[in-house]
Design an enzyme around this catalytic site. Structure first.
Site, PDB file in Angstrom:
ATOM      1  CG  ASP A 111      39.888  72.116 -28.827  1.00 51.11           C
ATOM      2  OD1 ASP A 111      38.697  72.984 -28.330  1.00 51.11           O
ATOM      3  OD2 ASP A 111      39.595  71.032 -29.425  1.00 51.11           O
ATOM      4  CD  GLU A 148      42.049  64.100 -27.928  1.00 54.15           C
ATOM      5  OE1 GLU A 148      42.254  65.111 -28.191  1.00 54.15           O
ATOM      6  OE2 GLU A 148      40.701  63.993 -27.877  1.00 54.15           O
ATOM      7  CE1 TYR A 178      41.014  69.118 -25.721  1.00 46.80           C
ATOM      8  CE2 TYR A 178      42.949  67.913 -26.581  1.00 46.80           C
ATOM      9  CZ  TYR A 178      41.658  67.966 -26.585  1.00 46.80           C
ATOM     10  OH  TYR A 178      40.889  67.340 -27.480  1.00 46.80           O
TER      11      TYR A 178
END
Ligand code: SF4
Length: 357
Positions: A140, A39, A122
């Protein structure tokens, strides 16, 4: 939107995802360290470019402990070329925090995950749902776009009102029983189907629920807030090559590329010629006297960052054995041990065939 319709959308999204998803290594795991790393890499990097970095990083630092024990220089080196180096520094910092504060085990509660360095809402939602099946909706860029069209909502994204509004939609749609698959599905929908310029609406599995499609205004969404003006900066680099050695300095200040190495630098508010450059105080920090120095026309490279445009001039300085002060001497073949910015890397590779390993 009624509960029945929400359920229908959830099922359609997940069915579509199972058929269309890309097989990516971080989707085959529930290991929070691997998910976290992927991520962070994907925050500002495309999947294609990030993929190899992900594999290399994991092979160099296979566990949180190995990352926590590493030198910051090693971590930055591994990150070199990906840009946005704060991400790498935060990865390192967070690995240390997990080792010290959480006994080396990745925390499994949303609030704890969110408290870690470099992890925003997020990323915390992504790790919570993918690794621990916690019901937190991700939001996102892909999800913003998809939701803004689905609900035909004109609230500008990237504003606090937009964030609040789209968070509401994302949570409303979330399948709380399968938050991992749901979150993956909604992001993949934005990435592959509801794309920025040519969404394939006639073939979209949720087109009968999509308000923007219904009114034929898909291209108007998402509505974006006005762009932040890009700041222009003028960098003048001094390149001195002396018996196979070059001269570097570390960027210590809180600024872009903090803790990376670069050539001696003079920054100004406009581009400078060699003569003007030699008169600058910052130049005298490296060479007190310029009378034995010469430089030809500089090599110019413009380098774009998210909010800055670096207009760089590289001066190849010929000196009569005079070395720049306040720098370190590095053999060209040992350069690979020093993390350097992408801009310096481009200059060295393009002009001196100095290859990184
Ligand atoms: Fe996106 Fe088109 Fe599907 Fe609407 S119908 S969600 S705009 S792809």
């Amino acid at each position: 939107m009624m509960q029945k319709e929400i359920k229908e959308i959830q099922i359609k999204l997940q069915t579509w995802y199972e058929k269309n998803k890309r097989e990516l290594p971080w989707r085959q795991t529930t290991n929070p360290y691997k998910i976290w790393l992927s991520e962070i890499i994907l925050q500002q990097t495309r999947v294609k470019q990030g993929y190899q970095y992900y594999l290399n990083f994991l092979s160099k630092f296979p566990t949180i402990k190995s990352l926590a024990d590493a030198d910051e220089q090693e971590v930055l080196k591994q990150w070199q070329g990906l840009g946005y180096y704060t991400r790498a520094r935060n990865l390192h910092k967070t690995a240390k925090i997990i080792t010290e504060k959480f006994n080396g085990t990745f925390p499994n509660q949303y609030a704890d995950i969110l408290s870690l360095a470099g992890i925003g809402e997020y990323t915390a939602a992504a790790i919570s749902s993918f690794a621990f099946q916690l019901p937190h909706a991700v939001l996102d860029g892909n999800v913003y776009r998809f939701l803004s069209r689905l609900f035909a909502d004109e609230t500008p994204i990237q504003t606090s009102a937009g964030k609040k509004q789209f968070n509401k939609y994302a949570s409303l749609l979330l399948d709380k029983k399968n938050p991992d698959i749901h979150n993956q599905a909604i992001m993949e929908m934005g990435a592959l189907q509801c794309t920025p310029t040519s969404p394939n609406c006639p073939k979209c599995p949720v087109n009968i629920h999509c308000k923007a499609f219904e009114v034929g205004k898909v291209e108007l969404f998402p509505v974006k807030a006005k762009k932040i003006k890009q700041r222009k900066r003028y960098f003048h680099y001094l390149f001195v090559l002396n018996n196979g050695k070059i001269f570097l300095q570390k960027r210590e200040k809180k600024d872009i590329w903090q803790n990376l190495y670069e050539l001696p630098l003079v920054e100004s508010d406009k581009p400078l010629t060699w003569d003007k450059l030699c008169q600058k105080d910052d130049f005298k920090h490296y060479f007190s006297d310029s009378k034995n120095l010469t430089a030809k026309k500089p090599i110019e490279i413009n380098h774009i960052l998210s909010h800055q445009k670096i207009m760089a001039r590289f001066f190849i300085v010929h000196s009569q054995d005079e070395k720049p002060k306040n720098t370190i001497e590095v053999s060209v073949n040992r350069l690979k041990n020093y993390p350097i910015s992408r801009l310096i890397d481009i200059f060295l590779k393009d002009n001196f065939n100095v290859k990184e390993s």
